[in-house]
Design a protein around this motif. Structure first.
Motif, short mmCIF file in Angstrom:
data_model
loop_
_atom_site.label_atom_id
_atom_site.label_comp_id
_atom_site.label_asym_id
_atom_site.label_seq_id
_atom_site.Cartn_x
_atom_site.Cartn_y
_atom_site.Cartn_z
N PRO A 1 0.80 -1.22 0.00
CA PRO A 1 0.00 0.00 0.00
C PRO A 1 0.84 1.28 0.00
O PRO A 1 0.47 2.27 -0.64
CB PRO A 1 -0.80 -0.10 1.30
N VAL A 2 1.96 1.25 0.71
CA VAL A 2 2.82 2.43 0.74
C VAL A 2 3.46 2.66 -0.62
O VAL A 2 3.54 3.79 -1.09
CB VAL A 2 3.92 2.29 1.81
N VAL A 3 3.89 1.60 -1.25
CA VAL A 3 4.48 1.72 -2.58
C VAL A 3 3.49 2.41 -3.51
O VAL A 3 3.84 3.30 -4.29
CB VAL A 3 4.88 0.34 -3.15
N LYS A 4 2.24 2.04 -3.36
CA LYS A 4 1.20 2.62 -4.20
C LYS A 4 1.08 4.13 -3.98
O LYS A 4 1.04 4.91 -4.94
CB LYS A 4 -0.13 1.92 -3.91
N VAL A 5 1.04 4.56 -2.73
CA VAL A 5 0.95 5.99 -2.44
C VAL A 5 2.17 6.73 -2.97
O VAL A 5 2.05 7.80 -3.57
CB VAL A 5 0.78 6.25 -0.93
N LEU A 6 3.35 6.15 -2.75
CA LEU A 6 4.57 6.81 -3.22
C LEU A 6 4.56 6.96 -4.73
O LEU A 6 4.97 8.00 -5.27
CB LEU A 6 5.80 6.02 -2.77
N GLU A 7 4.07 5.96 -5.38
CA GLU A 7 3.93 5.99 -6.84
C GLU A 7 3.04 7.18 -7.26
O GLU A 7 3.41 7.99 -8.11
CB GLU A 7 3.31 4.66 -7.30
N GLU A 8 1.88 7.26 -6.62
CA GLU A 8 0.94 8.35 -6.90
C GLU A 8 1.57 9.72 -6.69
O GLU A 8 1.53 10.59 -7.56
CB GLU A 8 -0.26 8.27 -5.95
N VAL A 9 2.15 9.88 -5.49
CA VAL A 9 2.70 11.19 -5.12
C VAL A 9 3.85 11.57 -6.05
O VAL A 9 3.99 12.73 -6.44
CB VAL A 9 3.15 11.20 -3.65
N SER A 10 4.65 10.58 -6.41
CA SER A 10 5.85 10.91 -7.20
C SER A 10 5.54 11.20 -8.66
O SER A 10 6.41 11.62 -9.41
CB SER A 10 6.87 9.77 -7.10
N THR A 11 4.28 11.01 -9.04
CA THR A 11 3.95 11.29 -10.44
C THR A 11 3.03 12.50 -10.60
O THR A 11 2.37 12.65 -11.63
CB THR A 11 3.30 10.06 -11.11
N ILE A 12 2.97 13.36 -9.59
CA ILE A 12 2.19 14.60 -9.76
C ILE A 12 2.86 15.48 -10.82
O ILE A 12 4.03 15.30 -11.13
CB ILE A 12 2.04 15.41 -8.45
N LYS A 13 2.08 16.39 -11.32
CA LYS A 13 2.60 17.25 -12.40
C LYS A 13 3.67 18.21 -11.85
O LYS A 13 3.51 18.82 -10.80
CB LYS A 13 1.46 18.07 -13.03
N ASP A 14 4.76 18.31 -12.57
CA ASP A 14 5.85 19.22 -12.20
C ASP A 14 5.46 20.64 -12.60
O ASP A 14 5.42 20.96 -13.78
CB ASP A 14 7.14 18.79 -12.92
N ASP A 15 5.15 21.48 -11.61
CA ASP A 15 4.75 22.86 -11.93
C ASP A 15 5.96 23.79 -12.01
O ASP A 15 5.80 25.00 -12.09
CB ASP A 15 3.74 23.37 -10.91
N GLY A 16 7.15 23.23 -11.95
CA GLY A 16 8.36 24.04 -12.10
C GLY A 16 8.91 24.65 -10.82
O GLY A 16 10.05 25.08 -10.80
N THR A 17 8.12 24.66 -9.73
CA THR A 17 8.64 25.23 -8.48
C THR A 17 9.63 24.27 -7.82
O THR A 17 9.56 23.05 -8.00
CB THR A 17 7.50 25.50 -7.46
N ALA A 18 10.52 24.87 -7.04
CA ALA A 18 11.56 24.08 -6.38
C ALA A 18 10.97 23.05 -5.44
O ALA A 18 11.41 21.91 -5.38
CB ALA A 18 12.52 25.00 -5.62
N LYS A 19 9.92 23.45 -4.69
CA LYS A 19 9.38 22.52 -3.71
C LYS A 19 8.68 21.34 -4.37
O LYS A 19 8.77 20.21 -3.88
CB LYS A 19 8.48 23.23 -2.69
N THR A 20 8.02 21.59 -5.49
CA THR A 20 7.41 20.47 -6.21
C THR A 20 8.48 19.54 -6.75
O THR A 20 8.38 18.31 -6.65
CB THR A 20 6.51 20.98 -7.35
N LYS A 21 9.52 20.15 -7.32
CA LYS A 21 10.63 19.33 -7.84
C LYS A 21 11.23 18.45 -6.74
O LYS A 21 11.52 17.28 -6.95
CB LYS A 21 11.72 20.23 -8.43
N GLU A 22 11.40 19.04 -5.55
CA GLU A 22 11.98 18.28 -4.43
C GLU A 22 11.05 17.15 -3.99
O GLU A 22 11.50 16.02 -3.77
CB GLU A 22 12.26 19.23 -3.24
N LEU A 23 9.76 17.46 -3.90
CA LEU A 23 8.79 16.42 -3.52
C LEU A 23 8.84 15.26 -4.50
O LEU A 23 8.90 14.09 -4.11
CB LEU A 23 7.38 17.02 -3.49
N ILE A 24 8.84 15.58 -5.77
CA ILE A 24 8.88 14.53 -6.80
C ILE A 24 10.17 13.72 -6.71
O ILE A 24 10.15 12.49 -6.68
CB ILE A 24 8.73 15.16 -8.21
#
Lengths: 167, 167
Positions: free
Chosen positions: B107-130
């Motif tokens: 289940p955790v792998v699934k969430v990480l997969e989801e979170v890591s594929t959000i759209k890159d909006d170009g901000t530093a914090k989004t890039k770091e999260l991804i």
DNA sequence: TTAAACTTTCAATAATTATTGAAAGTTTAT
DNA sequence: ATAAACTTTCAATAATTATTGAAAGTTTAA
């Protein structure tokens, strides 16, 4: 999914996963927050972001430092303390594995060793106790050795280990 | 150390270790008791030995059966139900590993997969999260694969794996 | 079919664990 | 030396988790 949703999802999932790597929720959440932060965070920022009290933040940061996962960093021109976490996942996993081995596995191995070497009085139940705890002792010790072996390969240990296992 | 002392020490140590393999205290203690018993035990015997209530015993036995660690056995000429646990430590470890993978890691792998594929909006914090959740996703998935690989070697898996790693 | 023997369920309660917040402690700047 | 800025500690409290025990449910023997 927006940044904020993704961030919250990550923090809460990681928090509830705490049990899997043997730490409590707040500890895991603080670590998660630092893990995706682009800069060191102060206690103030952490408590505000996670909505937890100052005391709680202080105690859990301390524990994270005891684990060796989080470190204090000085920020130029700032009075207060700032915190960062180990950012390399493999190094993180190494630290967690070594700590759990030290804190939890080794003490159990010791007890199993003790129990499995009691005097055999010849009764069936004593024989069974000795046999089964001996087997468990061997298993636990082997796994502990395995973990420490894996983890001491330092560089890229997970990939290396995986390769070896697949052969 | 006498039999009874050794037995109690084993049961309580195994019980408090529950967290390491992700089950609660009573569950672990029941399993420990069955593990060193020379014969199948009834609910009655378990509750008396561990001094826990009937309800508690019933619920935790059920959970142990859900995990596939404990099974009901019929004892000739007896009305009530008797229970036994898997006695082979390696098989026990296999079952626990597979169950934890299924219940917690996947289940955790699934969430990480989801979170890591959000759209890159170009901000530093989004890039770091991804970046960071992607790294965590890879790690967790690799470890999960590793566990399942290890564990599917069935016979003597621990020794075999250890040998491979030492090479 | 009935009643004894047994098991399960679940609301109430107890035990454990986490969290708060304010007082005490520490450090730094002046 | 003092006071402001900050951190730690810890008793009180809240939240969570485990346990009880009695009522409801099930199975079996006669």
């Amino acid at each position: 999914m927006e940044y904020l949703e993704a961030k919250n999802k990550f923090i809460s999932t990681w928090g509830s996963l705490g049990s899997l790597w043997g730490i409590n929720k707040a500890m895991a959440q603080i670590q998660a927050l630092l893990f995706i932060s682009t800069k060191p965070l102060s206690m103030e920022e952490i408590m505000e972001d996670l909505k937890i009290s100052r005391g709680n933040t202080s105690m859990n940061l301390r524990q994270l430092m005891d684990w060796g996962i989080v470190t204090k960093t000085l920020v130029a021109g700032e009075r207060k303390e700032f915190f960062t976490t180990e950012k390399d996942v493999q190094e993180l996993a190494r630290i967690v594995a070594v700590e759990r081995s030290r804190r939890e596995i080794k003490p159990v191995v010791k007890v199993l060793e003790e129990v499995s070497t009691i005097k055999d009085d010849g009764t069936a139940k004593t024989k069974e106790l000795i046999k089964q705890t001996k087997a468990l002792h061997e298993l636990t010790e082997t796994m502990d050795i395995m973990i420490n072996k894996l983890v001491n390969q330092k560089q890229n240990w997970i990939t290396k280990s995986l390769l070896k296992l697949f052969k």
